[in-house]
Motif scaffolding. Structure first.
Motif, PDB file in Angstrom:
ATOM      1  N   ILE A  92      75.836 -51.346  23.044  1.00 63.62           N
ATOM      2  CA  ILE A  92      76.856 -51.378  24.085  1.00 63.62           C
ATOM      3  C   ILE A  92      77.084 -52.824  24.513  1.00 63.62           C
ATOM      4  O   ILE A  92      76.148 -53.623  24.540  1.00 63.62           O
ATOM      5  CB  ILE A  92      76.424 -50.488  25.284  1.00 63.62           C
ATOM      6  CG1 ILE A  92      77.565 -50.268  26.268  1.00 63.62           C
ATOM      7  CG2 ILE A  92      75.193 -51.059  25.970  1.00 63.62           C
ATOM      8  CD1 ILE A  92      77.265 -49.182  27.297  1.00 63.62           C
ATOM      9  N   THR A  93      78.311 -53.165  24.820  1.00 59.00           N
ATOM     10  CA  THR A  93      78.609 -54.516  25.287  1.00 59.00           C
ATOM     11  C   THR A  93      78.237 -54.637  26.761  1.00 59.00           C
ATOM     12  O   THR A  93      78.159 -53.630  27.474  1.00 59.00           O
ATOM     13  CB  THR A  93      80.111 -54.846  25.125  1.00 59.00           C
ATOM     14  OG1 THR A  93      80.862 -53.970  25.989  1.00 59.00           O
ATOM     15  CG2 THR A  93      80.563 -54.672  23.677  1.00 59.00           C
ATOM     16  N   PRO A  94      78.005 -55.868  27.239  1.00 55.96           N
ATOM     17  CA  PRO A  94      77.717 -56.031  28.668  1.00 55.96           C
ATOM     18  C   PRO A  94      78.818 -55.446  29.553  1.00 55.96           C
ATOM     19  O   PRO A  94      78.535 -54.796  30.558  1.00 55.96           O
ATOM     20  CB  PRO A  94      77.609 -57.548  28.839  1.00 55.96           C
ATOM     21  CG  PRO A  94      77.212 -58.062  27.499  1.00 55.96           C
ATOM     22  CD  PRO A  94      77.893 -57.152  26.511  1.00 55.96           C
ATOM     23  N   LEU A 127      65.037 -52.424  20.070  1.00 57.83           N
ATOM     24  CA  LEU A 127      65.531 -53.254  21.165  1.00 57.83           C
ATOM     25  C   LEU A 127      66.673 -54.156  20.728  1.00 57.83           C
ATOM     26  O   LEU A 127      67.634 -54.345  21.470  1.00 57.83           O
ATOM     27  CB  LEU A 127      64.385 -54.091  21.744  1.00 57.83           C
ATOM     28  CG  LEU A 127      64.733 -54.985  22.935  1.00 57.83           C
ATOM     29  CD1 LEU A 127      65.204 -54.161  24.125  1.00 57.83           C
ATOM     30  CD2 LEU A 127      63.538 -55.854  23.313  1.00 57.83           C
ATOM     31  N   THR A 128      66.587 -54.697  19.523  1.00 53.78           N
ATOM     32  CA  THR A 128      67.623 -55.622  19.077  1.00 53.78           C
ATOM     33  C   THR A 128      68.984 -54.948  18.909  1.00 53.78           C
ATOM     34  O   THR A 128      70.015 -55.611  18.997  1.00 53.78           O
ATOM     35  CB  THR A 128      67.206 -56.330  17.769  1.00 53.78           C
ATOM     36  OG1 THR A 128      68.122 -57.384  17.499  1.00 53.78           O
ATOM     37  CG2 THR A 128      67.218 -55.375  16.589  1.00 53.78           C
ATOM     38  N   LYS A 134      69.541 -62.865  20.695  1.00 54.63           N
ATOM     39  CA  LYS A 134      69.669 -63.994  21.615  1.00 54.63           C
ATOM     40  C   LYS A 134      70.936 -63.899  22.472  1.00 54.63           C
ATOM     41  O   LYS A 134      71.648 -64.880  22.652  1.00 54.63           O
ATOM     42  CB  LYS A 134      69.597 -65.311  20.847  1.00 54.63           C
ATOM     43  CG  LYS A 134      68.267 -65.460  20.124  1.00 54.63           C
ATOM     44  CD  LYS A 134      68.062 -66.820  19.522  1.00 54.63           C
ATOM     45  CE  LYS A 134      66.673 -66.884  18.882  1.00 54.63           C
ATOM     46  NZ  LYS A 134      66.401 -68.172  18.269  1.00 54.63           N
ATOM     47  N   ASN A 135      71.196 -62.692  22.984  1.00 55.94           N
ATOM     48  CA  ASN A 135      72.354 -62.436  23.836  1.00 55.94           C
ATOM     49  C   ASN A 135      71.997 -62.836  25.270  1.00 55.94           C
ATOM     50  O   ASN A 135      71.589 -62.005  26.084  1.00 55.94           O
ATOM     51  CB  ASN A 135      72.748 -60.959  23.754  1.00 55.94           C
ATOM     52  CG  ASN A 135      74.052 -60.667  24.456  1.00 55.94           C
ATOM     53  OD1 ASN A 135      74.511 -61.428  25.293  1.00 55.94           O
ATOM     54  ND2 ASN A 135      74.651 -59.550  24.112  1.00 55.94           N
ATOM     55  N   ILE A 136      72.158 -64.113  25.565  1.00 52.02           N
ATOM     56  CA  ILE A 136      71.734 -64.657  26.853  1.00 52.02           C
ATOM     57  C   ILE A 136      72.458 -63.966  28.006  1.00 52.02           C
ATOM     58  O   ILE A 136      71.866 -63.695  29.049  1.00 52.02           O
ATOM     59  CB  ILE A 136      71.969 -66.181  26.906  1.00 52.02           C
ATOM     60  CG1 ILE A 136      71.065 -66.877  25.884  1.00 52.02           C
ATOM     61  CG2 ILE A 136      71.700 -66.733  28.305  1.00 52.02           C
ATOM     62  CD1 ILE A 136      71.327 -68.355  25.749  1.00 52.02           C
ATOM     63  N   SER A 184      63.829 -63.412  17.258  1.00 55.07           N
ATOM     64  CA  SER A 184      65.275 -63.322  17.042  1.00 55.07           C
ATOM     65  C   SER A 184      65.985 -62.646  18.214  1.00 55.07           C
ATOM     66  O   SER A 184      67.180 -62.830  18.414  1.00 55.07           O
ATOM     67  CB  SER A 184      65.577 -62.556  15.752  1.00 55.07           C
ATOM     68  OG  SER A 184      65.201 -61.194  15.864  1.00 55.07           O
ATOM     69  N   ILE A 185      65.249 -61.856  19.007  1.00 60.30           N
ATOM     70  CA  ILE A 185      65.852 -61.171  20.150  1.00 60.30           C
ATOM     71  C   ILE A 185      65.935 -62.092  21.359  1.00 60.30           C
ATOM     72  O   ILE A 185      66.956 -62.162  22.043  1.00 60.30           O
ATOM     73  CB  ILE A 185      65.020 -59.917  20.528  1.00 60.30           C
ATOM     74  CG1 ILE A 185      65.052 -58.887  19.402  1.00 60.30           C
ATOM     75  CG2 ILE A 185      65.539 -59.294  21.818  1.00 60.30           C
ATOM     76  CD1 ILE A 185      64.076 -57.730  19.610  1.00 60.30           C
ATOM     77  N   LEU A 186      64.832 -62.804  21.642  1.00 63.25           N
ATOM     78  CA  LEU A 186      64.731 -63.547  22.896  1.00 63.25           C
ATOM     79  C   LEU A 186      64.932 -65.040  22.704  1.00 63.25           C
ATOM     80  O   LEU A 186      64.164 -65.694  22.010  1.00 63.25           O
ATOM     81  CB  LEU A 186      63.358 -63.314  23.529  1.00 63.25           C
ATOM     82  CG  LEU A 186      63.006 -61.882  23.917  1.00 63.25           C
ATOM     83  CD1 LEU A 186      61.600 -61.834  24.499  1.00 63.25           C
ATOM     84  CD2 LEU A 186      64.015 -61.320  24.905  1.00 63.25           C
ATOM     85  N   PRO A 187      65.959 -65.601  23.342  1.00 63.74           N
ATOM     86  CA  PRO A 187      66.067 -67.057  23.383  1.00 63.74           C
ATOM     87  C   PRO A 187      65.016 -67.610  24.343  1.00 63.74           C
ATOM     88  O   PRO A 187      64.456 -66.880  25.166  1.00 63.74           O
ATOM     89  CB  PRO A 187      67.483 -67.285  23.928  1.00 63.74           C
ATOM     90  CG  PRO A 187      67.766 -66.059  24.737  1.00 63.74           C
ATOM     91  CD  PRO A 187      67.035 -64.937  24.053  1.00 63.74           C
ATOM     92  N   GLN A 188      64.750 -68.904  24.251  1.00 62.79           N
ATOM     93  CA  GLN A 188      63.758 -69.518  25.134  1.00 62.79           C
ATOM     94  C   GLN A 188      64.105 -69.315  26.599  1.00 62.79           C
ATOM     95  O   GLN A 188      63.235 -69.135  27.453  1.00 62.79           O
ATOM     96  CB  GLN A 188      63.659 -71.018  24.827  1.00 62.79           C
ATOM     97  CG  GLN A 188      62.500 -71.717  25.532  1.00 62.79           C
ATOM     98  CD  GLN A 188      61.138 -71.140  25.150  1.00 62.79           C
ATOM     99  OE1 GLN A 188      60.900 -70.833  23.992  1.00 62.79           O
ATOM    100  NE2 GLN A 188      60.261 -70.988  26.123  1.00 62.79           N
TER     101      GLN A 188
END
Length: 199
Positions: A92-94, A127-128, A134-136, A184-188
Motif C-alpha cells: 500500500i502507498t503512504p 515486511l519489505t 528504504k522508503n523513508i 535493504s528495508i531500513l535506511p540509516q
C-alpha cells in the motif's frame, strides 16, 4: 457475561501451538498483536500528561524457509478478520494508508464522552512488501503515528480534497522478515530516527 478464559493469551497460545512447528515466541507476539488490535484506543496508561496506548509494531525475525514465521501471522489475521477489525493491504502507498485510516473512523463511549478513533492493522508476511526498500517517507509517517496522536493530517498538492485528517490515530503492525532483508528495508535514518526503537 462471564469470562470464558481466565487468561486470554494463555488460551490463545494453547490453540495456536497445537500441531504448529513455529516457535512459541512467534505465537506469543502474534497473540499480543491480536490483543492490541482489539483494544485499540479503548484502554491506555496515563504517563504524566501523556496517554500511552497498547498499539504495537511487531516484526518476527528469522531465516527464510526455516523459521516458520508465516503460520503465526495467518492465525492472528484470522482472529482479526473474525472480529471485523480493519486490515490494510500488504502492499500500500503512504497516501492510500492515510486515506484508509481516515475512512476507518469509528467511535465508542468512554463514560459520557464520545471517543473517535481511526484504527488500522497491517499484517505483512514480508515486511519489505509493506514498507518497500528504504522508503523513508512511509517509515517516517509510521514512526510519527506510533505515538497515537489525537489528530494527524496529511496535505497533498492535487485533488478536490487536498488534506486528509485522521482522528484518534491507532496503528498496529504485525510482520515478519529475514535478517538478510533488514539492510535493504531500513535506511540509516530509520535506525537513528526512531523506527527501530518502536519495533
Amino acid at each position: 457475561m462471564p469470562r470464558l478464559l481466565n487468561d486470554w493469551l494463555t488460551g490463545y497460545l494453547k490453540f495456536a501451538t497445537t500441531s504448529s512447528e513455529s516457535p512459541i515466541s512467534y505465537h506469543t507476539w502474534a497473540g499480543i498483536s491480536v490483543l492490541a488490535s482489539t483494544l485499540q484506543r479503548r484502554v491506555w496508561m496515563q504517563w504524566g500528561h501523556t496517554k500511552i496506548y497498547p498499539n504495537q509494531y511487531i516484526v518476527l525475525l528469522g531465516p527464510s524457509g526455516m523459521a516458520r514465521k508465516g503460520e503465526p501471522l495467518v492465525i492472528a489475521k484470522n482472529f482479526m478478520s473474525q472480529l471485523g477489525l480493519p486490515i490494510a493491504s500488504q502492499r500500500i502507498t503512504p497516501e492510500a494508508l492515510i486515506k484508509l485510516m481516515a475512512n476507518s473512523s469509528t467511535s465508542f463511549m468512554n463514560g459520557k464522552r464520545l471517543v473517535i478513533q481511526s484504527p488500522i492493522n497491517v499484517i505483512a508476511n514480508e515486511l519489505t512488501v509493506f514498507t518497500g526498500q528504504k522508503n523513508i517517507r512511509l517509515l517516517g509517517d509510521l514512526t510519527d503515528m506510533y505515538d497515537s496522536q489525537e489528530a494527524w493530517s496529511y496535505e497533498t498538492k492535487h485533488g478536490d480534497n487536498p488534506k486528509d485528517s485522521i482522528t484518534g490515530v491507532c496503528v498496529n503492525i504485525l510482520a515478519s522478515t529475514a535478517p538478510d532483508w533488514i539492510p535493504s528495508i531500513l535506511p540509516q535514518e530509520a535506525v537513528g530516527g526512531g523506527w527501530t526503537s518502536r519495533v
